[in-house]
Motif scaffolding. Sequence first.
Motif, PDB file in Angstrom:
ATOM      1  N   GLY A 116       0.810  -1.215   0.000  1.00 38.76           N
ATOM      2  CA  GLY A 116       0.000   0.000   0.000  1.00 38.76           C
ATOM      3  C   GLY A 116       0.838   1.257   0.000  1.00 38.76           C
ATOM      4  N   VAL A 117       1.917   1.273   0.793  1.00 40.50           N
ATOM      5  CA  VAL A 117       2.781   2.452   0.838  1.00 40.50           C
ATOM      6  C   VAL A 117       3.511   2.644  -0.493  1.00 40.50           C
ATOM      7  CG1 VAL A 117       4.857   3.402   1.915  1.00 40.50           C
ATOM      8  CG2 VAL A 117       3.062   2.425   3.337  1.00 40.50           C
ATOM      9  N   LEU A 118       4.047   1.579  -1.047  1.00 44.10           N
ATOM     10  CA  LEU A 118       4.782   1.696  -2.312  1.00 44.10           C
ATOM     11  C   LEU A 118       3.878   2.175  -3.451  1.00 44.10           C
ATOM     12  CD1 LEU A 118       7.031  -1.504  -2.169  1.00 44.10           C
ATOM     13  CD2 LEU A 118       7.667   0.866  -1.661  1.00 44.10           C
ATOM     14  N   LEU A 119       2.692   1.610  -3.542  1.00 42.40           N
ATOM     15  CA  LEU A 119       1.778   2.035  -4.607  1.00 42.40           C
ATOM     16  C   LEU A 119       1.254   3.456  -4.355  1.00 42.40           C
ATOM     17  CD1 LEU A 119      -0.274  -1.204  -5.349  1.00 42.40           C
ATOM     18  CD2 LEU A 119       1.664  -0.244  -6.602  1.00 42.40           C
ATOM     19  N   ALA A 120       1.089   3.846  -3.096  1.00 44.07           N
ATOM     20  CA  ALA A 120       0.655   5.215  -2.804  1.00 44.07           C
ATOM     21  C   ALA A 120       1.728   6.219  -3.223  1.00 44.07           C
ATOM     22  CB  ALA A 120       0.336   5.352  -1.323  1.00 44.07           C
ATOM     23  N   ILE A 121       2.993   5.891  -2.977  1.00 46.51           N
ATOM     24  CA  ILE A 121       4.077   6.778  -3.412  1.00 46.51           C
ATOM     25  C   ILE A 121       4.101   6.893  -4.931  1.00 46.51           C
ATOM     26  CG2 ILE A 121       6.581   7.062  -3.468  1.00 46.51           C
ATOM     27  CD1 ILE A 121       6.695   5.785  -0.708  1.00 46.51           C
ATOM     28  N   ALA A 122       3.952   5.752  -5.602  1.00 45.75           N
ATOM     29  CA  ALA A 122       3.936   5.780  -7.070  1.00 45.75           C
ATOM     30  C   ALA A 122       2.756   6.576  -7.601  1.00 45.75           C
ATOM     31  CB  ALA A 122       3.911   4.352  -7.614  1.00 45.75           C
ATOM     32  N   ALA A 123       1.594   6.430  -6.988  1.00 47.34           N
ATOM     33  CA  ALA A 123       0.415   7.151  -7.447  1.00 47.34           C
ATOM     34  C   ALA A 123       0.517   8.642  -7.178  1.00 47.34           C
ATOM     35  CB  ALA A 123      -0.842   6.589  -6.773  1.00 47.34           C
ATOM     36  N   SER A 124       1.192   9.026  -6.094  1.00 48.52           N
ATOM     37  CA  SER A 124       1.346  10.448  -5.801  1.00 48.52           C
ATOM     38  C   SER A 124       2.359  11.120  -6.719  1.00 48.52           C
ATOM     39  CB  SER A 124       1.783  10.641  -4.346  1.00 48.52           C
ATOM     40  OG  SER A 124       3.072  10.091  -4.126  1.00 48.52           O
ATOM     41  N   VAL A 125       3.297  10.349  -7.235  1.00 51.80           N
ATOM     42  CA  VAL A 125       4.317  10.915  -8.120  1.00 51.80           C
ATOM     43  C   VAL A 125       3.812  11.009  -9.553  1.00 51.80           C
ATOM     44  CG1 VAL A 125       6.623  10.534  -9.088  1.00 51.80           C
ATOM     45  CG2 VAL A 125       6.211  10.177  -6.644  1.00 51.80           C
ATOM     46  N   ALA A 126       3.129   9.975 -10.024  1.00 58.06           N
ATOM     47  CA  ALA A 126       2.690   9.914 -11.423  1.00 58.06           C
ATOM     48  C   ALA A 126       1.173   9.837 -11.473  1.00 58.06           C
ATOM     49  CB  ALA A 126       3.309   8.709 -12.135  1.00 58.06           C
ATOM     50  N   PRO A 128      -0.732   9.212 -14.128  1.00 52.80           N
ATOM     51  CA  PRO A 128      -1.247   8.048 -14.866  1.00 52.80           C
ATOM     52  C   PRO A 128      -1.348   6.787 -14.012  1.00 52.80           C
ATOM     53  CG  PRO A 128       0.345   9.235 -16.197  1.00 52.80           C
ATOM     54  CD  PRO A 128       0.399   9.849 -14.840  1.00 52.80           C
ATOM     55  N   ILE A 129      -0.367   6.594 -13.126  1.00 50.83           N
ATOM     56  CA  ILE A 129      -0.438   5.425 -12.239  1.00 50.83           C
ATOM     57  C   ILE A 129      -1.629   5.549 -11.297  1.00 50.83           C
ATOM     58  CG2 ILE A 129       0.781   4.176 -10.428  1.00 50.83           C
ATOM     59  CD1 ILE A 129       3.386   4.932 -11.711  1.00 50.83           C
ATOM     60  N   ASP A 130      -1.890   6.754 -10.822  1.00 51.92           N
ATOM     61  CA  ASP A 130      -3.051   6.975  -9.964  1.00 51.92           C
ATOM     62  C   ASP A 130      -4.346   6.656 -10.707  1.00 51.92           C
ATOM     63  OD1 ASP A 130      -4.691   7.726  -7.895  1.00 51.92           O
ATOM     64  OD2 ASP A 130      -4.555   9.863  -8.334  1.00 51.92           O
ATOM     65  N   GLY A 131      -4.413   7.066 -11.979  1.00 53.25           N
ATOM     66  CA  GLY A 131      -5.608   6.773 -12.758  1.00 53.25           C
ATOM     67  C   GLY A 131      -5.809   5.287 -12.992  1.00 53.25           C
ATOM     68  N   MET A 132      -4.717   4.547 -13.129  1.00 51.94           N
ATOM     69  CA  MET A 132      -4.841   3.101 -13.329  1.00 51.94           C
ATOM     70  C   MET A 132      -5.183   2.373 -12.031  1.00 51.94           C
ATOM     71  SD  MET A 132      -1.793   2.170 -16.036  1.00 51.94           S
ATOM     72  CE  MET A 132      -0.509   2.888 -15.005  1.00 51.94           C
ATOM     73  N   LEU A 133      -4.668   2.865 -10.908  1.00 52.60           N
ATOM     74  CA  LEU A 133      -4.890   2.166  -9.644  1.00 52.60           C
ATOM     75  C   LEU A 133      -6.245   2.470  -9.021  1.00 52.60           C
ATOM     76  CD1 LEU A 133      -1.416   2.529  -7.877  1.00 52.60           C
ATOM     77  CD2 LEU A 133      -2.412   0.472  -8.872  1.00 52.60           C
ATOM     78  N   ALA A 134      -6.815   3.617  -9.314  1.00 54.00           N
ATOM     79  CA  ALA A 134      -8.074   4.013  -8.665  1.00 54.00           C
ATOM     80  C   ALA A 134      -9.191   2.992  -8.858  1.00 54.00           C
ATOM     81  CB  ALA A 134      -8.495   5.395  -9.156  1.00 54.00           C
ATOM     82  N   PRO A 135      -9.490   2.536 -10.082  1.00 56.15           N
ATOM     83  CA  PRO A 135     -10.564   1.543 -10.204  1.00 56.15           C
ATOM     84  C   PRO A 135     -10.207   0.193  -9.607  1.00 56.15           C
ATOM     85  CG  PRO A 135      -9.493   1.912 -12.315  1.00 56.15           C
ATOM     86  CD  PRO A 135      -8.966   2.946 -11.391  1.00 56.15           C
ATOM     87  N   VAL A 136      -8.922  -0.172  -9.644  1.00 58.66           N
ATOM     88  CA  VAL A 136      -8.511  -1.456  -9.070  1.00 58.66           C
ATOM     89  C   VAL A 136      -8.702  -1.449  -7.557  1.00 58.66           C
ATOM     90  CG1 VAL A 136      -6.575  -3.039  -8.756  1.00 58.66           C
ATOM     91  CG2 VAL A 136      -6.873  -1.853 -10.939  1.00 58.66           C
ATOM     92  N   VAL A 137      -8.297  -0.374  -6.909  1.00 60.63           N
ATOM     93  CA  VAL A 137      -8.453  -0.272  -5.457  1.00 60.63           C
ATOM     94  C   VAL A 137      -9.931  -0.235  -5.081  1.00 60.63           C
ATOM     95  CG1 VAL A 137      -7.989   1.174  -3.451  1.00 60.63           C
ATOM     96  CG2 VAL A 137      -6.218   0.839  -5.174  1.00 60.63           C
TER      97      VAL A 137
END
Length: 291
Positions: A116-126, A128-137
């Motif tokens: 969760g922490v690693l993906l949150a850091i990635a989503a806060s930086v990029a 596009p990653i946030d857009g891809m992870l939002a529906p999955v989460v």
Amino acid sequence: MTSAAPERVEAAPPQADPTVAMPGLEASAPSRGRRPVGDGPLARFAKLVLPPIALFVLLVVLVEFVVVAAGIPPFVLASPSAIFDQLVQYAPQVLAATLATGLNALIGLLIGAIIGVLLAIAASVARPIDGMLAPVVAAVAVVPIVALAPVFYTLFGSTSEVARILIASIAAFVPVFLNTLRGLRQVRPVHRDLMRSYAATPSQLTRLVTIPSALSHFFTGLRIASSLAVISSLVAEYFGGPRQGLGSAITTAAASSAYARAWAFVIGAILLGLVFFVLTSLIERIASRHR
């Protein structure tokens, strides 16, 4: 020869001595450097611990009285005295089942928190990653445990603990990810601009500004995740797997009409959840002490 009348000299009013305290003010003036009476560690401990203990004892006595006076059968509600007797009699079994469930919950909590922490850091930086992870989460957050447990037992076998660990990881991942991501986005732009004006590198900006600002949100998610990890691993034990956890012990005792024994294992689950909550709160206090 006339004599002049002597001049009358008036005495000056007496000046108050600043070294002499005014009467009546000594008691009202607070003493500096002294801790108020009743503000020590023992007093704070008594204020925090004694009221919940007193309320718990009162509720136990009230339930015991109601069960005995009303003649409530054990399959509806066992008396606290019968539950305590079973808890003492089966203390080794309760401890072994609590440790088995607690180990699965702890491993799942660690895995879910790290991911969760690693993906949150990635989503806060990029973005596009946030857009891809939002529906999955969002999809993972609404998946019920009762639907995942049979599927995972089929995939990894009914004699493996992997299914329970994965379920606990999924349950812990969602609150840690969401709260950490929110904390990483709470950093004020003025703080980032100030660090950039001092020629701070991106790694220094992350280490000195972003991470300290997100710590409180991370620990909020971790406290929620600790409870969810225990609950999810406990519920997963109802649907199969090795018969050594609290969930399996509760179902076995209830199926054999040993309702007081089942409640004894429920108390073990409650204590396990409290231990997880206290540990996460202690870690938060230790980490926040240096901020």
